[in-house]
Design a protein around this motif. Structure first.
Motif, PDB file in Angstrom:
ATOM      1  N   ARG A  37     -43.415 -49.899 136.863  1.00 39.04           N
ATOM      2  CA  ARG A  37     -43.108 -48.927 135.833  1.00 39.04           C
ATOM      3  C   ARG A  37     -42.955 -47.547 136.446  1.00 39.04           C
ATOM      4  N   GLN A  38     -42.167 -46.755 135.754  1.00 34.33           N
ATOM      5  CA  GLN A  38     -41.964 -45.377 136.179  1.00 34.33           C
ATOM      6  C   GLN A  38     -42.030 -44.487 134.954  1.00 34.33           C
ATOM      7  N   ALA A  39     -43.054 -43.668 134.929  1.00 29.90           N
ATOM      8  CA  ALA A  39     -43.217 -42.706 133.839  1.00 29.90           C
ATOM      9  C   ALA A  39     -42.450 -41.434 134.178  1.00 29.90           C
ATOM     10  N   PRO A  40     -42.086 -40.661 133.169  1.00 31.75           N
ATOM     11  CA  PRO A  40     -41.345 -39.418 133.424  1.00 31.75           C
ATOM     12  C   PRO A  40     -42.084 -38.508 134.409  1.00 31.75           C
ATOM     13  N   LYS A  42     -43.003 -39.135 137.370  1.00 26.25           N
ATOM     14  CA  LYS A  42     -43.933 -39.818 138.276  1.00 26.25           C
ATOM     15  C   LYS A  42     -43.194 -40.837 139.124  1.00 26.25           C
ATOM     16  N   ARG A  44     -42.496 -44.518 140.807  1.00 29.63           N
ATOM     17  CA  ARG A  44     -42.572 -45.895 140.350  1.00 29.63           C
ATOM     18  C   ARG A  44     -43.806 -46.548 140.969  1.00 29.63           C
ATOM     19  N   GLU A  87     -50.650 -43.600 127.969  1.00 35.73           N
ATOM     20  CA  GLU A  87     -50.324 -43.477 129.394  1.00 35.73           C
ATOM     21  C   GLU A  87     -49.574 -44.684 129.951  1.00 35.73           C
ATOM     22  N   ASP A  88     -49.402 -45.717 129.153  1.00 35.57           N
ATOM     23  CA  ASP A  88     -48.570 -46.856 129.555  1.00 35.57           C
ATOM     24  C   ASP A  88     -47.089 -46.589 129.302  1.00 35.57           C
ATOM     25  N   THR A  89     -46.784 -45.485 128.660  1.00 36.90           N
ATOM     26  CA  THR A  89     -45.393 -45.136 128.386  1.00 36.90           C
ATOM     27  C   THR A  89     -44.617 -44.973 129.682  1.00 36.90           C
ATOM     28  N   ALA A  90     -43.529 -45.720 129.814  1.00 39.64           N
ATOM     29  CA  ALA A  90     -42.742 -45.712 131.045  1.00 39.64           C
ATOM     30  C   ALA A  90     -41.546 -46.638 130.868  1.00 39.64           C
ATOM     31  N   TYR A  92     -40.104 -49.893 132.379  1.00 36.10           N
ATOM     32  CA  TYR A  92     -40.641 -51.024 133.108  1.00 36.10           C
ATOM     33  C   TYR A  92     -39.508 -51.819 133.750  1.00 36.10           C
ATOM     34  N   THR A 118     -42.640 -47.203 124.902  1.00 33.60           N
ATOM     35  CA  THR A 118     -43.192 -45.937 124.426  1.00 33.60           C
ATOM     36  C   THR A 118     -44.403 -46.243 123.556  1.00 33.60           C
TER      37      THR A 118
END
Length: 121
Positions: A37-40, A42, A44, A87-90, A92, A118
């Motif tokens: 996953r890659q969050a905004p 941040k 991967r 915080e799992d928002t990303a 995937y 989201t």
């Protein structure tokens, strides 16, 4: 080889989502598969991985909440995500390789399209 991640969406905190990673050809057999996953803003990161033999590994942040599984006959790897947190928002992604080192270090030549998760608070 094309890998297609799907199943993302908008969910409230505490909810669940089931992500699916499908291959266009029979490639999973003999390969390890990783979900990333890659969050905004941040980098991967590796979320979960499963070996060809079914051994699994999880990032500390998702242990006890996420479960990775595979169905080689259907060329599919599933990431079941429970007790989701904001915080799992990303986005995937999934990817596959015979090398566990490649899985761990994300040393892939290419990435398929990811699926957006989201989690609202």
């Amino acid at each position: 080889v094309q890998l297609q991640a799907s199943g993302g969406g908008l969910v409230q905190a505490g909810g669940s989502l089931r992500l699916s990673c499908a291959a266009s050809v029979t490639i999973f057999s003999g390969n390890a598969v990783g979900w990333y996953r890659q969050a905004p803003g941040k980098q991967r990161e590796l979320v979960a991985a499963i070996t060809s033999g079914g051994n699994t590994n999880y990032a500390d942040s998702v242990k006890g909440r996420f479960t990775i599984s595979r169905d080689n006959a259907k060329n599919t790897v599933i990431l079941q995500m429970n007790s989701l947190k904001p915080e799992d928002t990303a986005v995937y992604y999934c990817n596959t390789d015979r090398s566990l080192l490649t899985i761990a270090t994300m040393g892939f030549r290419s990435w398929g399209q990811g699926t957006l998760v989201t989690v609202s608070s």
